[in-house]
Scaffold this active site. Structure first.
Site, PDB file in Angstrom:
ATOM      1  CG  HIS A  40      -1.888   1.003   1.405  1.00  8.39           C
ATOM      2  ND1 HIS A  40      -3.120   0.946   0.788  1.00  8.39           N
ATOM      3  CD2 HIS A  40      -1.875   2.155   2.113  1.00  8.39           C
ATOM      4  CE1 HIS A  40      -3.827   2.022   1.119  1.00  8.39           C
ATOM      5  NE2 HIS A  40      -3.082   2.778   1.921  1.00  8.39           N
ATOM      6  CG  ASP A  42      -0.802   5.556   2.500  1.00  5.81           C
ATOM      7  OD1 ASP A  42      -2.022   5.583   2.304  1.00  5.81           O
ATOM      8  OD2 ASP A  42      -0.234   4.689   3.199  1.00  5.81           O
ATOM      9  CG  HIS A  76      -4.946   5.655   0.230  1.00  4.39           C
ATOM     10  ND1 HIS A  76      -4.917   5.593   1.616  1.00  4.39           N
ATOM     11  CD2 HIS A  76      -5.989   6.457  -0.086  1.00  4.39           C
ATOM     12  CE1 HIS A  76      -5.888   6.335   2.106  1.00  4.39           C
ATOM     13  NE2 HIS A  76      -6.552   6.882   1.098  1.00  4.39           N
ATOM     14  N   GLY A 155      -0.267   5.524  12.664  1.00  7.91           N
ATOM     15  CA  GLY A 155      -0.169   5.484  14.120  1.00  7.91           C
ATOM     16  C   GLY A 155      -1.389   6.009  14.860  1.00  7.91           C
ATOM     17  CG  ASP A 182      -5.410   2.939   5.096  1.00  6.14           C
ATOM     18  OD1 ASP A 182      -4.589   2.715   6.004  1.00  6.14           O
ATOM     19  OD2 ASP A 182      -5.193   3.718   4.145  1.00  6.14           O
ATOM     20  N   GLY A 183      -6.216   2.131   8.552  1.00  7.40           N
ATOM     21  CA  GLY A 183      -6.104   3.019   9.713  1.00  7.40           C
ATOM     22  C   GLY A 183      -6.278   2.283  11.027  1.00  7.40           C
ATOM     23  N   GLY A 184      -5.195   2.212  11.797  1.00  8.70           N
ATOM     24  CA  GLY A 184      -5.281   1.620  13.135  1.00  8.70           C
ATOM     25  C   GLY A 184      -5.478   0.111  13.123  1.00  8.70           C
ATOM     26  CB  SER A 205       2.065   2.158  13.211  1.00  4.51           C
ATOM     27  OG  SER A 205       0.695   1.933  13.438  1.00  4.51           O
TER      28      SER A 205
HETATM   29  C1  DX5 Z   1      -2.892   7.293   6.540  1.00  2.00           C
HETATM   30  C2  DX5 Z   1      -2.704   6.209   5.525  1.00  2.00           C
HETATM   31  C3  DX5 Z   1      -2.459   4.864   6.047  1.00  2.00           C
HETATM   32  C4  DX5 Z   1      -1.406   4.741   7.125  1.00  2.00           C
HETATM   33  C5  DX5 Z   1      -1.944   3.698   8.044  1.00  2.00           C
HETATM   34  O1  DX5 Z   1      -3.888   8.159   6.251  1.00  2.00           O
HETATM   35  O2  DX5 Z   1      -3.771   6.136   4.607  1.00  2.00           O
HETATM   36  O3  DX5 Z   1      -2.293   3.887   5.037  1.00  2.00           O
HETATM   37  O4  DX5 Z   1      -0.109   4.401   6.736  1.00  2.00           O
HETATM   38  O5  DX5 Z   1      -1.127   3.582   9.152  1.00  2.00           O
HETATM   39  P1  DX5 Z   1      -1.588   2.798  10.466  1.00  2.00           P
HETATM   40  O6  DX5 Z   1      -1.803   1.373  10.063  1.00  2.00           O
HETATM   41  O7  DX5 Z   1      -0.462   2.994  11.412  1.00  2.00           O
HETATM   42  O8  DX5 Z   1      -2.856   3.448  10.946  1.00  2.00           O
HETATM   43 ZN    ZN Z   2      -3.561   4.517   3.120  1.00  2.00          ZN
END
Ligand code: DX5
Ligand code: ZN
Length: 230
Positions: A40, A42, A76, A155, A182-184, A205
């Site tokens: 992925h 970003d 993304h 994060g 996606d996210g957390g 993260s």
């Molecule tokens: C943030 C990105 C994510 C990010 C996710 O907006 O779209 O892809 O890297 O990171 P984690 O998994 O730590 O939330």
């Molecule tokens: Zn993303």
């Protein structure tokens, strides 16, 4: 094009945003060795989201490596006017582009453009956007991405209300369309996200912010592996 060809039934996708960029190729190689296939990527433009992240120059450096390992790059695009960037993504080795419904006034045109460039196509929606709006925009796409954070950076904690949104999304989409989150996403949230109906699970993260990204990746995959029926 070809999500249903590239992606296994369930994919944990390492999000490069959280990587150590001084060792990016090495870290991705370790993850590919551990079985990661969909990476992925970003892109943030400092406008649609406040952050500037990574873009075509980095994509051009890593795409030959990733493709050489049999992997693909899922971009993304957290950017305004996303269609302006599709061609650069295609030229530098991106395999698929996912654009925000909040940033696009003509999703069918954007999806058609992605197809013309030979890219996979996804639609993503923010926590403040309705599931129905995302579904309406997704006709002809390969995937719909439900954000479980406000997009911007790695994060952040998983927003629990995303689970109901994922389940609603899954119930409204045709079977062949993939549901991404996606996210957390980490050891505690990946199981519930999968159970709610997500099959593409992005993790930044939780993969990279530790000493052993490959082991962290494997543990996440283990947490969503289906038991073998016997
Ligand atoms: C943030 C990105 C994510 C990010 C996710 O907006 O779209 O892809 O890297 O990171 P984690 O998994 O730590 O939330
Ligand atoms: Zn993303």
């Amino acid at each position: 094009m070809g999500w249903n060809r590239w992606a296994r039934r369930v994919e944990v996708e390492p999000s490069l945003y959280a990587a150590d960029f001084s060792r990016l190729g090495e870290q991705l190689g370790e993850l590919a060795g551990a079985g990661a296939r969909v990476f992925h990527f970003d892109v943030g433009d400092g406008h649609f989201i406040p952050e500037i992240t990574i873009g075509p120059i980095v994509l051009a450096s890593i795409s030959p490596l990733v493709h050489g390992w049999g992997g693909v790059l899922d971009c993304h695009l957290m950017v305004s006017e996303p269609e302006r960037h599709f061609e650069a993504a295609a030229k530098t080795g991106g395999d698929s582009v996912t654009f925000h419904v909040e940033a696009c006034d003509d999703p069918p045109r954007a999806i058609a453009l992605a197809r013309k460039l030979g890219l996979g196509a996804g639609v993503v929606f923010n926590p403040g956007t309705s599931v129905e709006d995302a579904v309406r925009a997704s006709e002809g796409a390969d995937l719909v991405l439900c954000m479980s954070i406000h997009p911007g950076y790695s994060g952040q904690p998983f927003m629990p209300e995303a689970l109901d949104r994922i389940a609603r999304l899954r119930s409204l989409l045709p079977d062949e369309m993939r549901v991404q989150v996606d996210g957390g996403v980490h050891a505690e949230t990946i199981g519930p996200a999968r159970a709610a109906g997500a099959d593409l699970l992005v993790a930044g993260s939780a993969v990279f912010w530790n000493d052993a990204p490959a082991a962290a990746y494997r543990a996440l995959v283990g947490a969503v592996s289906e038991p073998v029926r016997g």
